[in-house]
Structure formats: C-alpha cells, structure tokens
Design a protein around this motif. Structure first.
Motif, PDB file in Angstrom:
ATOM      1  N   ASP A   1     -14.255  -7.061  -8.556  1.00  0.00           N
ATOM      2  CA  ASP A   1     -13.155  -7.900  -8.997  1.00  0.00           C
ATOM      3  C   ASP A   1     -12.121  -7.960  -7.873  1.00  0.00           C
ATOM      4  O   ASP A   1     -11.200  -7.153  -7.800  1.00  0.00           O
ATOM      5  CB  ASP A   1     -12.535  -7.324 -10.269  1.00  0.00           C
ATOM      6  CG  ASP A   1     -11.445  -8.201 -10.840  1.00  0.00           C
ATOM      7  OD1 ASP A   1     -11.233  -9.307 -10.303  1.00  0.00           O
ATOM      8  OD2 ASP A   1     -10.805  -7.792 -11.816  1.00  0.00           O
ATOM      9  N   TYR A   2     -12.310  -8.912  -6.966  1.00  0.00           N
ATOM     10  CA  TYR A   2     -11.449  -8.989  -5.794  1.00  0.00           C
ATOM     11  C   TYR A   2     -10.006  -9.338  -6.145  1.00  0.00           C
ATOM     12  O   TYR A   2      -9.095  -8.978  -5.423  1.00  0.00           O
ATOM     13  CB  TYR A   2     -12.008  -9.991  -4.778  1.00  0.00           C
ATOM     14  CG  TYR A   2     -13.255  -9.487  -4.126  1.00  0.00           C
ATOM     15  CD1 TYR A   2     -13.208  -8.483  -3.178  1.00  0.00           C
ATOM     16  CD2 TYR A   2     -14.501  -9.996  -4.471  1.00  0.00           C
ATOM     17  CE1 TYR A   2     -14.353  -7.991  -2.578  1.00  0.00           C
ATOM     18  CE2 TYR A   2     -15.664  -9.516  -3.886  1.00  0.00           C
ATOM     19  CZ  TYR A   2     -15.580  -8.516  -2.937  1.00  0.00           C
ATOM     20  OH  TYR A   2     -16.704  -8.027  -2.364  1.00  0.00           O
ATOM     21  N   LYS A   3      -9.793 -10.019  -7.258  1.00  0.00           N
ATOM     22  CA  LYS A   3      -8.421 -10.339  -7.645  1.00  0.00           C
ATOM     23  C   LYS A   3      -7.642  -9.068  -7.940  1.00  0.00           C
ATOM     24  O   LYS A   3      -6.480  -8.939  -7.569  1.00  0.00           O
ATOM     25  CB  LYS A   3      -8.413 -11.257  -8.865  1.00  0.00           C
ATOM     26  CG  LYS A   3      -8.847 -12.661  -8.550  1.00  0.00           C
ATOM     27  CD  LYS A   3      -8.750 -13.545  -9.762  1.00  0.00           C
ATOM     28  CE  LYS A   3      -9.211 -14.958  -9.413  1.00  0.00           C
ATOM     29  NZ  LYS A   3      -9.146 -15.854 -10.556  1.00  0.00           N
ATOM     30  N   SER A   4      -8.275  -8.102  -8.632  1.00  0.00           N
ATOM     31  CA  SER A   4      -7.556  -6.857  -8.923  1.00  0.00           C
ATOM     32  C   SER A   4      -7.421  -5.990  -7.688  1.00  0.00           C
ATOM     33  O   SER A   4      -6.450  -5.270  -7.526  1.00  0.00           O
ATOM     34  CB  SER A   4      -8.248  -6.080 -10.044  1.00  0.00           C
ATOM     35  OG  SER A   4      -9.516  -5.634  -9.618  1.00  0.00           O
TER      36      SER A   4
ATOM     37  N   ASP B   1      -0.590  -7.419  -2.893  1.00  0.00           N
ATOM     38  CA  ASP B   1       0.546  -8.191  -3.374  1.00  0.00           C
ATOM     39  C   ASP B   1       1.748  -7.300  -3.685  1.00  0.00           C
ATOM     40  O   ASP B   1       2.882  -7.747  -3.627  1.00  0.00           O
ATOM     41  CB  ASP B   1       0.173  -8.973  -4.638  1.00  0.00           C
ATOM     42  CG  ASP B   1      -0.873 -10.039  -4.378  1.00  0.00           C
ATOM     43  OD1 ASP B   1      -1.067 -10.409  -3.200  1.00  0.00           O
ATOM     44  OD2 ASP B   1      -1.519 -10.482  -5.349  1.00  0.00           O
ATOM     45  N   TRP B   2       1.491  -6.046  -4.035  1.00  0.00           N
ATOM     46  CA  TRP B   2       2.555  -5.133  -4.424  1.00  0.00           C
ATOM     47  C   TRP B   2       3.188  -4.405  -3.239  1.00  0.00           C
ATOM     48  O   TRP B   2       4.251  -3.810  -3.382  1.00  0.00           O
ATOM     49  CB  TRP B   2       2.024  -4.104  -5.415  1.00  0.00           C
ATOM     50  CG  TRP B   2       1.820  -4.641  -6.791  1.00  0.00           C
ATOM     51  CD1 TRP B   2       1.854  -5.940  -7.186  1.00  0.00           C
ATOM     52  CD2 TRP B   2       1.549  -3.878  -7.966  1.00  0.00           C
ATOM     53  NE1 TRP B   2       1.605  -6.036  -8.528  1.00  0.00           N
ATOM     54  CE2 TRP B   2       1.416  -4.778  -9.032  1.00  0.00           C
ATOM     55  CE3 TRP B   2       1.402  -2.539  -8.221  1.00  0.00           C
ATOM     56  CZ2 TRP B   2       1.154  -4.380 -10.325  1.00  0.00           C
ATOM     57  CZ3 TRP B   2       1.128  -2.130  -9.511  1.00  0.00           C
ATOM     58  CH2 TRP B   2       1.011  -3.038 -10.552  1.00  0.00           C
TER      59      TRP B   2
ATOM     60  N   HIS C   1       3.684   1.527  -0.993  1.00  0.00           N
ATOM     61  CA  HIS C   1       2.902   1.655   0.236  1.00  0.00           C
ATOM     62  C   HIS C   1       1.423   1.787  -0.103  1.00  0.00           C
ATOM     63  O   HIS C   1       1.054   2.053  -1.228  1.00  0.00           O
ATOM     64  CB  HIS C   1       3.310   2.907   1.033  1.00  0.00           C
ATOM     65  CG  HIS C   1       4.729   2.898   1.463  1.00  0.00           C
ATOM     66  ND1 HIS C   1       5.177   2.143   2.510  1.00  0.00           N
ATOM     67  CD2 HIS C   1       5.802   3.560   0.981  1.00  0.00           C
ATOM     68  CE1 HIS C   1       6.471   2.344   2.656  1.00  0.00           C
ATOM     69  NE2 HIS C   1       6.882   3.192   1.740  1.00  0.00           N
ATOM     70  N   LYS C   2       0.581   1.665   0.923  1.00  0.00           N
ATOM     71  CA  LYS C   2      -0.863   1.848   0.772  1.00  0.00           C
ATOM     72  C   LYS C   2      -1.282   3.245   1.196  1.00  0.00           C
ATOM     73  O   LYS C   2      -2.242   3.410   1.919  1.00  0.00           O
ATOM     74  CB  LYS C   2      -1.605   0.850   1.658  1.00  0.00           C
ATOM     75  CG  LYS C   2      -1.916  -0.450   1.046  1.00  0.00           C
ATOM     76  CD  LYS C   2      -2.828  -1.191   1.994  1.00  0.00           C
ATOM     77  CE  LYS C   2      -3.459  -2.367   1.342  1.00  0.00           C
ATOM     78  NZ  LYS C   2      -4.355  -3.074   2.222  1.00  0.00           N
ATOM     79  N   TRP C   3      -0.589   4.242   0.819  1.00  0.00           N
ATOM     80  CA  TRP C   3      -0.935   5.593   1.214  1.00  0.00           C
ATOM     81  C   TRP C   3      -1.316   6.399  -0.005  1.00  0.00           C
ATOM     82  O   TRP C   3      -0.908   6.112  -1.114  1.00  0.00           O
ATOM     83  CB  TRP C   3       0.239   6.265   1.927  1.00  0.00           C
ATOM     84  CG  TRP C   3       0.617   5.559   3.172  1.00  0.00           C
ATOM     85  CD1 TRP C   3       1.689   4.747   3.346  1.00  0.00           C
ATOM     86  CD2 TRP C   3      -0.079   5.550   4.412  1.00  0.00           C
ATOM     87  NE1 TRP C   3       1.713   4.239   4.612  1.00  0.00           N
ATOM     88  CE2 TRP C   3       0.623   4.724   5.298  1.00  0.00           C
ATOM     89  CE3 TRP C   3      -1.229   6.164   4.863  1.00  0.00           C
ATOM     90  CZ2 TRP C   3       0.229   4.502   6.596  1.00  0.00           C
ATOM     91  CZ3 TRP C   3      -1.627   5.941   6.171  1.00  0.00           C
ATOM     92  CH2 TRP C   3      -0.905   5.120   7.016  1.00  0.00           C
TER      93      TRP C   3
END
Length: 160
Positions: A32-35, A41-42, A101-103
């Motif tokens: 599910d690439y949208k999720s 997006d966040w 962040h992406k951590w």
C-alpha cells in the motif's frame, strides 16, 4: 569407485527431480504505497497538524514501565497514578514535541510506555514512548502506522 557411483546416483536423482517437479507458486505481496508515503507527507509537521486532536476517538495506554516514582513499587500503581501518567504523556505528545522526523529509536533510549491511538475514521496508530537511560521523563515518541514509522522528539523549555 564407490564415490563415483554415489555421485552418479545423486546426479541422476537431482536431474530427474529438477525436471519432474513444478516450480513452487510465487506469492506477490501488494504494498500500500499510499500509506507508506504518508510518512513522507508528515515529515516536518508537528504532531497536532498531522493528527489533529478532534480526529482522535480514543487513546489507550497499553503498556507502562514506570521507573523512579517515589514511594510506589513499579507494579503497584493506583488507577489515578496511571491516569495521571497517561494524561501527561498525551499532553507531551500533543504540545511538547518538535517536528516529525524519519528516525527510529536511538541506542541510549528504552521504551517507557506504549499508547494506541484510534481515530474517528478507524485508523490505528501505535506510539512507543521512549526515555533516555537514567531519566524519568519521555524524550521521544515513535509513531507507527500502516506501513510507516516516524519519530517525534520532545522539545522542552531551556528552564527544565
């Protein structure tokens, strides 16, 4: 001589088996690439902007590992103390966290608690509350949703 005979028998068995059997069916997993891209997006948003308070239906404290609460054994918290801790964690999550962040979890952090957030639209998010080793207060949150995980660091005033 016996080695050659064993090798020949083994070769015949492998060749006949390889040609006689069908390859196993392959399962294709659909992502599910949208999720998954929702985490992108966040990035940079504050938590209340990504998940507004009015969209939250329920917040559940599912796990608590209290350490250092004066006069209370870790497994003997009263209901009021548990509610106070959960309220404090939610207040910190909604008002004292910085940008998303992406951590993930750092090596010096341990899990303090786990929260489950259920939205009015039926989405479920898991929140790991992290604290640095030796500290009592939360210093970060890991928010996990369907196919993504993001980090929110606690930003406190310089007076603390």
């Amino acid at each position: 001589m016996i080695r050659y005979l064993v090798l020949a028998v083994l070769t015949v068995c492998l060749l006949t088996h390889a040609t006689a059997t069908e390859p196993p069916p392959v399962e294709v997993k659909h992502l599910d690439y949208k999720s998954i891209t929702k985490a992108n997006d966040w990035i940079g948003l504050k938590f209340p902007d990504a998940l507004p308070r009015d969209s939250v239906s329920r917040i559940i404290l599912t796990q608590l590992k209290p350490v250092g609460i004066p006069g209370t054994a870790d497994d003997k918290l009263t209901d009021q103390q548990t509610r106070d801790i959960a309220s404090g964690l939610m207040r910190t999550l909604f008002s004292e966290t910085g940008a998303i962040h992406k951590w993930g979890q750092l090596a010096e952090e341990g899990e303090m608690a786990e929260l489950v957030i259920v939205t009015k639209s039926g989405k479920i998010f898991f929140v790991d509350v992290l604290r640095k080793t030796g500290e009592q207060n939360a210093n970060a949150f890991i928010l996990r949703g369907s196919g993504f995980s993001v980090r929110l660091t606690v930003v406190r005033d310089s007076e603390d």
